[in-house]
Write an enzyme that holds these catalytic residues in place. Structure first.
Site, PDB file in Angstrom:
ATOM      1  CG  ASP A 199      39.650  55.023  40.800  1.00  0.00           C
ATOM      2  OD1 ASP A 199      40.774  55.391  40.430  1.00  0.00           O
ATOM      3  OD2 ASP A 199      38.594  55.528  40.389  1.00  0.00           O
ATOM      4  CG  ASP A 224      44.355  51.249  42.542  1.00  0.00           C
ATOM      5  OD1 ASP A 224      45.237  50.893  41.728  1.00  0.00           O
ATOM      6  OD2 ASP A 224      43.264  51.731  42.190  1.00  0.00           O
TER       7      ASP A 224
END
Ligand code: AMP
Length: 428
Positions: free
Chosen positions: A213, A211
């Site tokens: 973040d 991802d």
């Protein structure tokens, strides 16, 4: 030398009874309590491995509660010289994309409630473990090689910041971590790396990016569902990388054993020469198989037309490898031995002057040739042999040797060609 054993921490998927030979589960206790999971022991490519699931078998242990001291202690106690760890990370950089691997080389420890030292007391004097380079270069190199080999998108370095968790970061924190120079973020690696270093076990991590973040405004902030989704897609890749690293250790072990079978005869044929005699290696069928298999694996995809062997030990190797690869065989001989029209080349040997010859009609222009000999010392013989091959317009795919004596810098004479050697005798 103790038997090589490798620890693996993470949810790697390698703890599969179908993957491991001699699969066993082992419940252990340590002076620091129980590790995160039972130890799974077994063999991969003949190498002993010990596996721990960092968050427990069913992911029931939150990051703060992972007993890193017990995990590292248990692996050290089992005799692991190396630990390979896997982890999911969030990216703090545009160029580190979802699914990319990062072979971490630095960490920032931003945890707050972890027990990160085995030295709670200085009973035997002060101990402050150096931590400037917390990840093993040897393991990192192997992880990078594996990623390159499989063409997996990866980053050869990266700083991870480890936060306490279990919550993800706020945007303000994520911006700050980027300013601090962190490249990726997670909740587990720093404490584990610290303890592995204290325990003097070589440690490295393959980090999988799941991802961005929450610093990136055009992306959804990270969620656990997102992390799980990407992890699921990439778990097979992680498995492949780890398997390849263990396989490369197994290869190293094989090469080490082959080296033990080479006999050294001091002062032959002249005082000062350490003669490396491969006849002791070649007389054994297992060794011959291993040796030729190792070369075969390297050259099987290279579409080689012929193998040129240098008299005399090079002939034996060239013959066996040509048979295995299904290529032609070309002889490079000492002067006066070849019956038809030849060309020749003079060169300096570690012990004297000599020349080599080749039949003029042994190579056709454009043919892909692998040159092979038992040993490269000063590189004179191989250099002259390359000149012969090139004079006949052959294309040298590689110069290949069982043994290299790096102290004599023979490779420099072959700087124009790829050179490969299996075993090195250096300063010995
Ligand atoms: P060089 O031309 O100096 O690279 O020498 C390589 C050739 O000489 C190879 O064909 C080797 O078989 C032989 N040779 C040179 N030095 C040694 C050594 N120390 N032990 C065994 N063979 C050697």
């Amino acid at each position: 030398m103790g038997k090589l054993k490798i620890g693996i921490i993470g949810g790697s998927g390698l703890e599969d009874p179908n993957l491991l030979d001699d699969y066993k589960e082992k419940e252990v206790d340590t002076p620091f309590g129980k590790p995160s999971s039972k130890l799974i022991t077994g063999k991969l490519f003949g190498i002993d491995v010990v596996i721990i699931s960092r968050h427990g078998k069913k992911h029931e242990i939150p990051p703060t509660q992972v007993n890193n001291k017990a995990n590292i202690f248990a692996l050290k106690y089992e005799g692991c010289k190396y630990i390979l760890a896997t982890t999911a990370v969030g990216s703090l950089r545009e160029e580190i994309k979802r699914g990319d691997f990062v072979i971490l080389d630095q960490f920032i420890d931003f945890t707050k409630r972890r027990d990160v030292t085995f030295y709670d007391k200085f009973e035997f004097g002060a101990i402050h473990t150096p931590m400037a380079n917390p990840f093993s270069e040897k393991l990192r190199k192997k992880l990078i090689e594996a990623c390159s080999e499989f063409n997996f998108s990866h980053h050869k370095t990266g700083t991870v910041i480890t936060i306490e968790g279990s919550r993800f970061s706020t945007r303000a924190e994520s911006y700050m971590f980027r300013q601090w120079g962190a490249d990726v973020i997670n909740m587990s690696i720093a404490p584990e790396a610290i303890l592995a270093n204290e325990a003097e076990v070589e440690y490295a991590t393959i980090a999988m990016t799941t991802d961005y973040d929450c610093w990136k405004n055009d992306e959804e902030p990270v969620s656990w569902e997102m992390v799980k989704e990407i992890m699921k897609d990439n778990v097979e890749k992680v498995k492949k990388i780890l398997l390849r690293v263990v396989e490369s250790f197994s290869r190293e072990e094989e090469i080490r054993k082959l080296k033990e079978n080479i006999r050294t005869i001091p002062d032959f044929p002249k005082p000062g020469i350490m003669f490396r005699d491969i006849t002791t290696l070649l007389k054994d069928k297992e060794n011959v198989k291993k040796l030729i298999d190792l070369f075969y694996d390297r050259y099987k995809e290279m579409e080689i037309d012929a193998i040129a062997g240098i008299e005399s030990r090079g002939f034996a190797l060239a013959g066996m490898l040509a048979g295995r690869l299904g290529t032609g065989l070309v002889l490079i001989r000492k002067p006066g031995k070849l019956p038809a029209e030849t060309i020749s080349e003079v060169y300096n040997l570690e012990y004297g002057v000599d020349s080599v010859e080749i039949h003029k009609d042994s190579i056709s222009p454009g043919q892909k040739i692998l040159l092979i000999d038992d040993l490269i010392a000063t590189g004179g013989t191989a250099g002259a042999s390359c000149k012969l091959i090139e004079a006949l317009k052959g294309e040298i795919v590689e110069c290949c040797f069982v043994i290299e004596l790096p102290d004599l810098k023979g490779k420099e004479k072959l700087a124009r060609y790829p050179v490969f050697s299996l075993i090195k005798f250096e300063g010995e």
